[in-house]
Every structure is written in structure tokens, then in C-alpha cells.
Design a protein around this motif. Structure first.
Motif, PDB file in Angstrom:
ATOM      1  N   THR A 135       0.837  -1.198   0.000  1.00  0.00           N
ATOM      2  CA  THR A 135       0.000   0.000   0.000  1.00  0.00           C
ATOM      3  C   THR A 135       0.870   1.245   0.000  1.00  0.00           C
ATOM      4  O   THR A 135       1.993   1.203   0.511  1.00  0.00           O
ATOM      5  N   PRO A 136       0.383   2.327  -0.594  1.00  0.00           N
ATOM      6  CA  PRO A 136      -0.856   2.399  -1.365  1.00  0.00           C
ATOM      7  C   PRO A 136      -0.659   1.821  -2.764  1.00  0.00           C
ATOM      8  O   PRO A 136       0.434   1.898  -3.325  1.00  0.00           O
ATOM      9  N   THR A 137      -1.700   1.233  -3.292  1.00  0.00           N
ATOM     10  CA  THR A 137      -1.741   0.808  -4.688  1.00  0.00           C
ATOM     11  C   THR A 137      -2.965   1.469  -5.292  1.00  0.00           C
ATOM     12  O   THR A 137      -4.035   1.475  -4.689  1.00  0.00           O
ATOM     13  N   TYR A 138      -2.775   2.048  -6.466  1.00  0.00           N
ATOM     14  CA  TYR A 138      -3.869   2.732  -7.156  1.00  0.00           C
ATOM     15  C   TYR A 138      -4.282   1.919  -8.371  1.00  0.00           C
ATOM     16  O   TYR A 138      -3.425   1.381  -9.074  1.00  0.00           O
ATOM     17  N   VAL A 139      -5.587   1.869  -8.615  1.00  0.00           N
ATOM     18  CA  VAL A 139      -6.098   1.283  -9.848  1.00  0.00           C
ATOM     19  C   VAL A 139      -6.997   2.331 -10.472  1.00  0.00           C
ATOM     20  O   VAL A 139      -7.964   2.786  -9.865  1.00  0.00           O
ATOM     21  N   ILE A 140      -6.615   2.732 -11.682  1.00  0.00           N
ATOM     22  CA  ILE A 140      -7.385   3.731 -12.420  1.00  0.00           C
ATOM     23  C   ILE A 140      -7.456   3.253 -13.865  1.00  0.00           C
ATOM     24  O   ILE A 140      -6.440   2.900 -14.460  1.00  0.00           O
ATOM     25  N   GLY A 141      -8.681   3.225 -14.404  1.00  0.00           N
ATOM     26  CA  GLY A 141      -8.849   2.600 -15.709  1.00  0.00           C
ATOM     27  C   GLY A 141      -8.493   1.130 -15.540  1.00  0.00           C
ATOM     28  O   GLY A 141      -8.945   0.467 -14.621  1.00  0.00           O
ATOM     29  N   ASP A 142      -7.638   0.638 -16.396  1.00  0.00           N
ATOM     30  CA  ASP A 142      -7.204  -0.755 -16.249  1.00  0.00           C
ATOM     31  C   ASP A 142      -5.740  -0.831 -15.813  1.00  0.00           C
ATOM     32  O   ASP A 142      -5.077  -1.849 -15.999  1.00  0.00           O
ATOM     33  N   GLU A 143      -5.246   0.258 -15.216  1.00  0.00           N
ATOM     34  CA  GLU A 143      -3.841   0.300 -14.815  1.00  0.00           C
ATOM     35  C   GLU A 143      -3.688   0.275 -13.297  1.00  0.00           C
ATOM     36  O   GLU A 143      -4.406   0.959 -12.578  1.00  0.00           O
ATOM     37  N   ARG A 144      -2.731  -0.538 -12.856  1.00  0.00           N
ATOM     38  CA  ARG A 144      -2.406  -0.641 -11.436  1.00  0.00           C
ATOM     39  C   ARG A 144      -1.060   0.029 -11.203  1.00  0.00           C
ATOM     40  O   ARG A 144      -0.084  -0.258 -11.876  1.00  0.00           O
ATOM     41  N   LEU A 145      -1.019   0.951 -10.234  1.00  0.00           N
ATOM     42  CA  LEU A 145       0.196   1.689  -9.908  1.00  0.00           C
ATOM     43  C   LEU A 145       0.552   1.414  -8.458  1.00  0.00           C
ATOM     44  O   LEU A 145      -0.248   1.677  -7.565  1.00  0.00           O
ATOM     45  N   ASP A 146       1.748   0.902  -8.233  1.00  0.00           N
ATOM     46  CA  ASP A 146       2.165   0.503  -6.884  1.00  0.00           C
ATOM     47  C   ASP A 146       2.913   1.635  -6.204  1.00  0.00           C
ATOM     48  O   ASP A 146       4.075   1.890  -6.491  1.00  0.00           O
ATOM     49  N   GLY A 147       2.222   2.312  -5.273  1.00  0.00           N
ATOM     50  CA  GLY A 147       2.844   3.399  -4.533  1.00  0.00           C
ATOM     51  C   GLY A 147       3.599   2.931  -3.307  1.00  0.00           C
ATOM     52  O   GLY A 147       4.293   3.711  -2.673  1.00  0.00           O
ATOM     53  N   GLY A 148       3.470   1.643  -2.979  1.00  0.00           N
ATOM     54  CA  GLY A 148       4.185   1.101  -1.837  1.00  0.00           C
ATOM     55  C   GLY A 148       5.675   0.975  -2.122  1.00  0.00           C
ATOM     56  O   GLY A 148       6.492   1.006  -1.215  1.00  0.00           O
ATOM     57  N   LYS A 149       6.026   0.839  -3.409  1.00  0.00           N
ATOM     58  CA  LYS A 149       7.437   0.744  -3.792  1.00  0.00           C
ATOM     59  C   LYS A 149       8.055   2.130  -3.867  1.00  0.00           C
ATOM     60  O   LYS A 149       9.170   2.343  -3.431  1.00  0.00           O
ATOM     61  N   SER A 150       7.312   3.068  -4.480  1.00  0.00           N
ATOM     62  CA  SER A 150       7.805   4.433  -4.586  1.00  0.00           C
ATOM     63  C   SER A 150       6.650   5.380  -4.884  1.00  0.00           C
ATOM     64  O   SER A 150       5.794   5.082  -5.701  1.00  0.00           O
ATOM     65  N   GLN A 151       6.660   6.523  -4.215  1.00  0.00           N
ATOM     66  CA  GLN A 151       5.656   7.558  -4.467  1.00  0.00           C
ATOM     67  C   GLN A 151       6.107   8.476  -5.612  1.00  0.00           C
ATOM     68  O   GLN A 151       5.330   9.262  -6.117  1.00  0.00           O
ATOM     69  N   GLU A 152       7.354   8.337  -5.988  1.00  0.00           N
ATOM     70  CA  GLU A 152       7.965   9.215  -6.998  1.00  0.00           C
ATOM     71  C   GLU A 152       7.197   9.175  -8.311  1.00  0.00           C
ATOM     72  O   GLU A 152       7.028   8.118  -8.917  1.00  0.00           O
ATOM     73  N   GLY A 153       6.697  10.328  -8.748  1.00  0.00           N
ATOM     74  CA  GLY A 153       6.026  10.445 -10.036  1.00  0.00           C
ATOM     75  C   GLY A 153       4.624   9.870 -10.072  1.00  0.00           C
ATOM     76  O   GLY A 153       3.977   9.889 -11.114  1.00  0.00           O
ATOM     77  N   LEU A 154       4.147   9.363  -8.961  1.00  0.00           N
ATOM     78  CA  LEU A 154       2.854   8.695  -8.948  1.00  0.00           C
ATOM     79  C   LEU A 154       1.693   9.651  -9.199  1.00  0.00           C
ATOM     80  O   LEU A 154       0.796   9.346  -9.978  1.00  0.00           O
ATOM     81  N   LEU A 155       1.719  10.815  -8.562  1.00  0.00           N
ATOM     82  CA  LEU A 155       0.654  11.791  -8.752  1.00  0.00           C
ATOM     83  C   LEU A 155       0.543  12.168 -10.226  1.00  0.00           C
ATOM     84  O   LEU A 155      -0.551  12.174 -10.796  1.00  0.00           O
ATOM     85  N   GLY A 156       1.658  12.443 -10.850  1.00  0.00           N
ATOM     86  CA  GLY A 156       1.663  12.793 -12.271  1.00  0.00           C
ATOM     87  C   GLY A 156       1.119  11.681 -13.147  1.00  0.00           C
ATOM     88  O   GLY A 156       0.378  11.926 -14.100  1.00  0.00           O
ATOM     89  N   ARG A 157       1.454  10.450 -12.801  1.00  0.00           N
ATOM     90  CA  ARG A 157       0.980   9.300 -13.579  1.00  0.00           C
ATOM     91  C   ARG A 157      -0.535   9.142 -13.431  1.00  0.00           C
ATOM     92  O   ARG A 157      -1.235   8.905 -14.417  1.00  0.00           O
ATOM     93  N   VAL A 158      -1.052   9.296 -12.223  1.00  0.00           N
ATOM     94  CA  VAL A 158      -2.498   9.201 -12.009  1.00  0.00           C
ATOM     95  C   VAL A 158      -3.208  10.315 -12.781  1.00  0.00           C
ATOM     96  O   VAL A 158      -4.227  10.082 -13.444  1.00  0.00           O
ATOM     97  N   GLN A 159      -2.656  11.533 -12.747  1.00  0.00           N
ATOM     98  CA  GLN A 159      -3.262  12.658 -13.476  1.00  0.00           C
ATOM     99  C   GLN A 159      -3.249  12.404 -14.984  1.00  0.00           C
ATOM    100  O   GLN A 159      -4.237  12.690 -15.671  1.00  0.00           O
ATOM    101  N   GLU A 160      -2.155  11.873 -15.469  1.00  0.00           N
ATOM    102  CA  GLU A 160      -2.046  11.569 -16.906  1.00  0.00           C
ATOM    103  C   GLU A 160      -3.135  10.576 -17.332  1.00  0.00           C
ATOM    104  O   GLU A 160      -3.809  10.773 -18.345  1.00  0.00           O
ATOM    105  N   ILE A 161      -3.326   9.528 -16.548  1.00  0.00           N
ATOM    106  CA  ILE A 161      -4.344   8.522 -16.868  1.00  0.00           C
ATOM    107  C   ILE A 161      -5.742   9.119 -16.730  1.00  0.00           C
ATOM    108  O   ILE A 161      -6.601   8.918 -17.598  1.00  0.00           O
ATOM    109  N   ALA A 162      -5.982   9.870 -15.646  1.00  0.00           N
ATOM    110  CA  ALA A 162      -7.301  10.486 -15.442  1.00  0.00           C
ATOM    111  C   ALA A 162      -7.636  11.443 -16.587  1.00  0.00           C
ATOM    112  O   ALA A 162      -8.758  11.431 -17.093  1.00  0.00           O
ATOM    113  N   ASP A 163      -6.656  12.269 -16.998  1.00  0.00           N
ATOM    114  CA  ASP A 163      -6.881  13.200 -18.107  1.00  0.00           C
ATOM    115  C   ASP A 163      -7.263  12.445 -19.380  1.00  0.00           C
ATOM    116  O   ASP A 163      -8.190  12.831 -20.096  1.00  0.00           O
TER     117      ASP A 163
END
Length: 170
Positions: free
Chosen positions: A136-164
Motif C-alpha cells: 500500500t498504497p496501490t492505485y487502480v485507475i482505468g485498467d492500470e495498477r500503480l504501486d505506490g508502496g514501492k515508490s511515491q515518486e512520479g505517482l501523482l503525475g501518472r495518475v493525473q495523466e491517466i485520469a486526463d
């Protein structure tokens, strides 16, 4: 009849452990996402209490009780803001947060004793395991899973990119 002017919000599942320091740090990202997207993004907390955090399972149940009492997100944010205290003190912190938010702390205590929210927590955890959540945290948006437990680096930007991208194609 479906109103074509209504855009469905993009769902962001956040697999979270309410005692996890990484989830605590991710709270600012969640706030930034909610500020940026408002109703166009629907963040949903999904419970994934880790065995190494001995109060996470109780915290997940307490969050379910807070949602029942109509204050789910404020409660989640308040508990995440106090992860170190939760680790040190345990369940009294969960009841204290409930009181601070004006919730029925006695009902919280009863819910933790009678286990009325165990199935919801267990169902989230089982679903998380089924889709490959390991930390944790792990994010699932669309059909993509992003593992924030390994690193928070760049995660916000990646979630925004997918959401956009998802909102543009809606």
C-alpha cells in the motif's frame, strides 16, 4: 434514458492500510487529485490492511463505521494523519478520532467488538489480492495498477495523466 451531458467520474481505487506511513504520505496526493478533478474523479478507499500493522484491520473496520455514519473520507484522512500515533497507541486513537469528528464513538466501539464490518474489509482485501495488490498504497485507475508502496515518486503525475486521458475519451 441516459443524459449525454453527464460525464461519469473516473474511478480511482486506492488500496490502503490506515496504519501505513506510505499511505500517510499519499494523503497529500489524494487531496491534490480531489482539488484538481472535483466530482470528475471518484476516489474509493479499498481496504488492504497489512499483517505488519497490528491496528490496520481495526482501523479498516472503523473507517467502514465512519462511512456508515456519513463521514468516511474525513475519518480516513484524520486516521491517516495520525498513523504513528495509531501504531503507538492502537484502538483508542480510532475512538478519539470518531469523537473529534462528532461521530458516535460508542457505536464505533460496538462495531469493533461485534465485527459487523469484517466482511467488507475481507472482501476488499480478497479482491486486492486477486488483482495483484501486494503493498500500500496501490492505485487502480482505468485498467492500470500503480504501486505506490514501492515508490511515491512520479505517482501523482501518472495518475493525473491517466485520469486526463480517461476524461478526454469519455
Amino acid at each position: 434514458m441516459n443524459d449525454s451531458t453527464t460525464i461519469r467520474p473516473v474511478v480511482l481505487d486506492v488500496w490502503c492500510d490506515l496504519e501505513c506511513p506510505d499511505c500517510h504520505r499519499a494523503l497529500n496526493d489524494l487531496r491534490a487529485l480531489r482539488a484538481r478533478y472535483g466530482d470528475r474523479l471518484e476516489p474509493r478507499l479499498r481496504h488492504f490492511p497489512l499483517e505488519k500493522h497490528k491496528h490496520a484491520y481495526a482501523a479498516a473496520q472503523a473507517a467502514e463505521e465512519a462511512a456508515e455514519q456519513g463521514r468516511g473520507w474525513p475519518y480516513i484522512e484524520a486516521v491517516l494523519a495520525r498513523t504513528a500515533e495509531l501504531t503507538a497507541t492502537g484502538e483508542p486513537v480510532l475512538l478519539e478520532v470518531a469523537r473529534e469528528l462528532g461521530l458516535d464513538a460508542e457505536e464505533f466501539d460496538t462495531a469493533l467488538i461485534d465485527g459487523r464490518h469484517l466482511l467488507a474489509v475481507d472482501a476488499d482485501q480478497a479482491e486486492g489480492k486477486a488483482i495483484g495488490v501486494t503493498g500500500t498504497p496501490t492505485y487502480v485507475i482505468g485498467d492500470e495498477r500503480l504501486d505506490g508502496g514501492k515508490s511515491q515518486e512520479g505517482l501523482l503525475g501518472r495518475v493525473q495523466e491517466i485520469a486526463d486521458r480517461l476524461l478526454a475519451s469519455a
